[in-house]
Design a protein around this motif. Structure first.
Motif, short mmCIF file in Angstrom:
data_model
loop_
_atom_site.label_atom_id
_atom_site.label_comp_id
_atom_site.label_asym_id
_atom_site.label_seq_id
_atom_site.Cartn_x
_atom_site.Cartn_y
_atom_site.Cartn_z
N PHE A 1 0.86 -1.17 0.00
CA PHE A 1 0.00 0.00 0.00
C PHE A 1 0.90 1.22 0.00
O PHE A 1 2.02 1.19 0.50
CB PHE A 1 -0.97 0.01 1.19
N ASP A 2 0.39 2.28 -0.62
CA ASP A 2 1.17 3.51 -0.70
C ASP A 2 0.21 4.66 -0.89
O ASP A 2 -0.99 4.47 -1.02
CB ASP A 2 2.19 3.44 -1.84
N THR A 3 0.76 5.86 -0.89
CA THR A 3 -0.06 7.05 -1.10
C THR A 3 -0.82 6.95 -2.41
O THR A 3 -0.26 6.58 -3.44
CB THR A 3 0.82 8.31 -1.12
N HIS A 4 -2.09 7.25 -2.37
CA HIS A 4 -2.91 7.17 -3.58
C HIS A 4 -2.47 8.26 -4.56
O HIS A 4 -2.39 9.43 -4.20
CB HIS A 4 -4.38 7.36 -3.23
N PRO A 5 -2.18 7.89 -5.80
CA PRO A 5 -1.71 8.89 -6.78
C PRO A 5 -2.68 10.04 -7.01
O PRO A 5 -2.26 11.12 -7.43
CB PRO A 5 -1.53 8.06 -8.06
N TRP A 6 -3.97 9.84 -6.75
CA TRP A 6 -4.91 10.93 -6.98
C TRP A 6 -4.67 12.12 -6.08
O TRP A 6 -5.12 13.23 -6.37
CB TRP A 6 -6.35 10.42 -6.79
N SER A 7 -3.98 11.91 -4.98
CA SER A 7 -3.72 13.03 -4.08
C SER A 7 -2.53 13.87 -4.54
O SER A 7 -2.33 14.98 -4.05
CB SER A 7 -3.44 12.51 -2.66
N ARG A 8 -1.76 13.35 -5.49
CA ARG A 8 -0.52 14.02 -5.88
C ARG A 8 -0.70 15.40 -6.50
O ARG A 8 0.08 16.31 -6.23
CB ARG A 8 0.26 13.13 -6.87
N PRO A 9 -1.69 15.59 -7.38
CA PRO A 9 -1.77 16.89 -8.06
C PRO A 9 -2.12 18.07 -7.15
O PRO A 9 -1.88 19.22 -7.51
CB PRO A 9 -2.88 16.68 -9.10
N PHE A 10 -2.71 17.79 -5.97
CA PHE A 10 -3.24 18.87 -5.16
C PHE A 10 -2.20 19.46 -4.22
O PHE A 10 -1.33 18.77 -3.71
CB PHE A 10 -4.43 18.39 -4.35
N ARG B 1 -1.36 21.61 -8.42
CA ARG B 1 0.02 22.08 -8.50
C ARG B 1 0.79 21.47 -9.66
O ARG B 1 1.86 21.95 -10.01
CB ARG B 1 0.76 21.79 -7.19
N LYS B 2 0.24 20.40 -10.28
CA LYS B 2 0.89 19.79 -11.43
C LYS B 2 -0.09 18.82 -12.09
O LYS B 2 -1.05 18.36 -11.46
CB LYS B 2 2.14 19.04 -10.99
N THR C 1 12.15 12.41 -5.50
CA THR C 1 11.09 11.41 -5.41
C THR C 1 10.31 11.29 -6.72
O THR C 1 10.32 12.18 -7.57
CB THR C 1 10.12 11.76 -4.28
N PHE C 2 9.62 10.15 -6.85
CA PHE C 2 8.84 9.84 -8.04
C PHE C 2 7.37 9.66 -7.65
O PHE C 2 7.06 8.87 -6.76
CB PHE C 2 9.36 8.56 -8.69
N ASP C 3 6.50 10.38 -8.31
CA ASP C 3 5.07 10.30 -8.03
C ASP C 3 4.42 9.41 -9.07
O ASP C 3 3.83 9.88 -10.05
CB ASP C 3 4.44 11.70 -8.04
N TRP C 4 4.53 8.12 -8.88
CA TRP C 4 4.01 7.16 -9.85
C TRP C 4 2.48 7.18 -9.88
O TRP C 4 1.82 7.48 -8.91
CB TRP C 4 4.50 5.76 -9.53
N ARG C 5 1.93 6.81 -11.05
CA ARG C 5 0.49 6.74 -11.24
C ARG C 5 0.00 5.30 -11.04
O ARG C 5 0.80 4.37 -10.96
CB ARG C 5 0.13 7.21 -12.65
#
Length: 276
Positions: free
Chosen positions: A168-177, A190-191, A204-208
Motif C-alpha cells: 500500500f502507498d499514497t494514492h496517486p490521486w492526491s498528488r496533483p493537489f 500544483r501539477k 522522489t517519483f510520483d508514480w500513477r
C-alpha cells in the motif's frame, strides 16, 4: 519501465538517498514509542497495519505462522515487528544501513529472531530465489524507487510460486493537489497527474496507478485485488495520512472540514506470483 526523459543520475540519487536516511534515521525511530507499540502488538499484531490492509491480509494470507515474509525498504520496522508478532519468519531490508542498525538493535534487545540486510529494494542481491511466501511494502516506499519494473522483478524472483506481494502507498490521486491549500479548504492543482518525478529540489517519483499495474503485470504478477481506502480514526496514530493542520486530529477525517479527506489517501494491491 523506462525512466522519464533526462534521468541519467540514478547512482548519484541513490547515494543522496542513503545519506539522507542515514542522517534522519535516529530522529525517525525516535518518533515511535516502541514499548507502547509492542504492548499493542501483544494484544493485536494487526495494529502494525492500516485497518484496510489488515482486513485483506486476513483474507489472502490468514495464517502467517512459520511463513517466510520479506519486508524490503523496511524503514521504521513497524511492519517487520507486526509480522514477527503474527508468527512469521521475517527478513527485513533497507538501503540505509542506519535504518537497518536501528531496527536490528530493537529486535536484539527484545530477543526477536529477525534477519536484517542492508540492501537496495531494486536489487536484493543477498536474498535467495524462491524463498518467501510474502513480500510486503508499506507507504512511502515507491516514491524513492526510480525503476518499478526492476524492483517488482526482484520481488517476483525471491517469492515462491504462487507467493504474494502486498503493498500500500499514497494514492496517486492526491498528488496533483497542493496539500497546504487543502488544509485551508481550497483545492488547487500544483501539477498534472501525468507528471512523474523528480522535480527541482526533489528526488522522489510520483508514480500513477497505471505505472504500478503495468510494471507488476510485465514482472509476472497477477493482481488479485485493489483497495482504495481512506485514513480512519482507528488507524491513529500509526497510519493517518491526512493533512494535519486542524485543531484536533479527529477533524481531519471530516471531508466537510478537510477536503483532502474526500479523496482516498491510500492505494493497496494484492498480487500473486505467476510463471512468466
Amino acid at each position: 519501465m523506462k525512466l522519464p526523459a533526462g534521468l541519467d543520475k540514478n547512482e548519484e540519487r541513490q547515494k543522496e538517498l542513503v545519506e539522507n536516511w542515514n542522517s534522519r534515521s535516529d530522529e525517525w525511530y525516535a518518533q515511535w514509542d516502541y514499548e507502547a507499540l509492542f504492548r499493542e502488538l501483544e494484544k493485536d499484531p494487526y495494529i502494525a497495519f492500516p485497518k484496510a490492509i489488515a482486513a485483506v491480509m486476513k483474507e489472502y494470507v490468514p495464517d502467517l505462522k512459520g511463513k517466510k515474509v520479506c519486508v524490503p525498504s523496511c524503514g521504521d520496522s513497524v511492519a517487520v515487528f507486526g509480522f514477527q508478532a503474527l508468527g512469521a519468519k521475517v527478513t527485513a531490508a533497507d538501503i540505509s544501513w542506519k535504518q537497518v542498525e536501528n531496527g536490528r538493535k530493537i529486535a536484539e534487545q527484545r530477543g526477536l529472531d529477525i534477519t536484517y540486510y542492508c540492501s537496495d529494494s531494486m536489487k536484493l542481491e543477498e536474498l535467495v530465489d524462491e524463498t518467501f511466501d510474502l513480500v510486503y511494502t508499506s507507504n512511502g516506499v515507491h516514491v524513492w524507487i526510480h525503476d518499478l519494473g526492476t524492483m517488482y522483478r526482484n520481488f517476483h524472483r525471491i517469492l515462491k510460486e504462487n507467493g504474494r506481494y502486498i503493498m500500500f502507498d499514497t494514492h496517486p490521486w492526491s498528488r496533483p493537489f497542493d496539500k497546504k491549500l487543502l488544509g485551508n479548504g481550497e483545492f488547487r492543482i500544483r501539477k498534472p497527474y501525468e507528471e512523474t518525478g523528480p522535480f527541482p529540489g526533489e528526488t522522489t517519483f510520483d508514480w500513477r496507478i497505471q505505472d504500478f499495474v503495468n510494471s507488476l503485470a510485465v514482472s509476472g504478477f497477477f493482481i488479485e485485488r485493489m483497495e482504495e481506502f481512506h485514513s480512519v480514526i482507528a488507524d491513529l496514530p500509526n497510519h493517518n495520512y491526512l493533512y494535519e493542520e486542524k485543531d484536533t486530529a479527529y477533524e481531519n477525517f471530516d471531508w466537510h472540514k478537510n477536503p483532502s479527506a474526500a479523496l482516498p489517501q491510500c492505494l493497496g494491491l494484492i498480487c500473486r506470483k505467476i510463471s512468466i
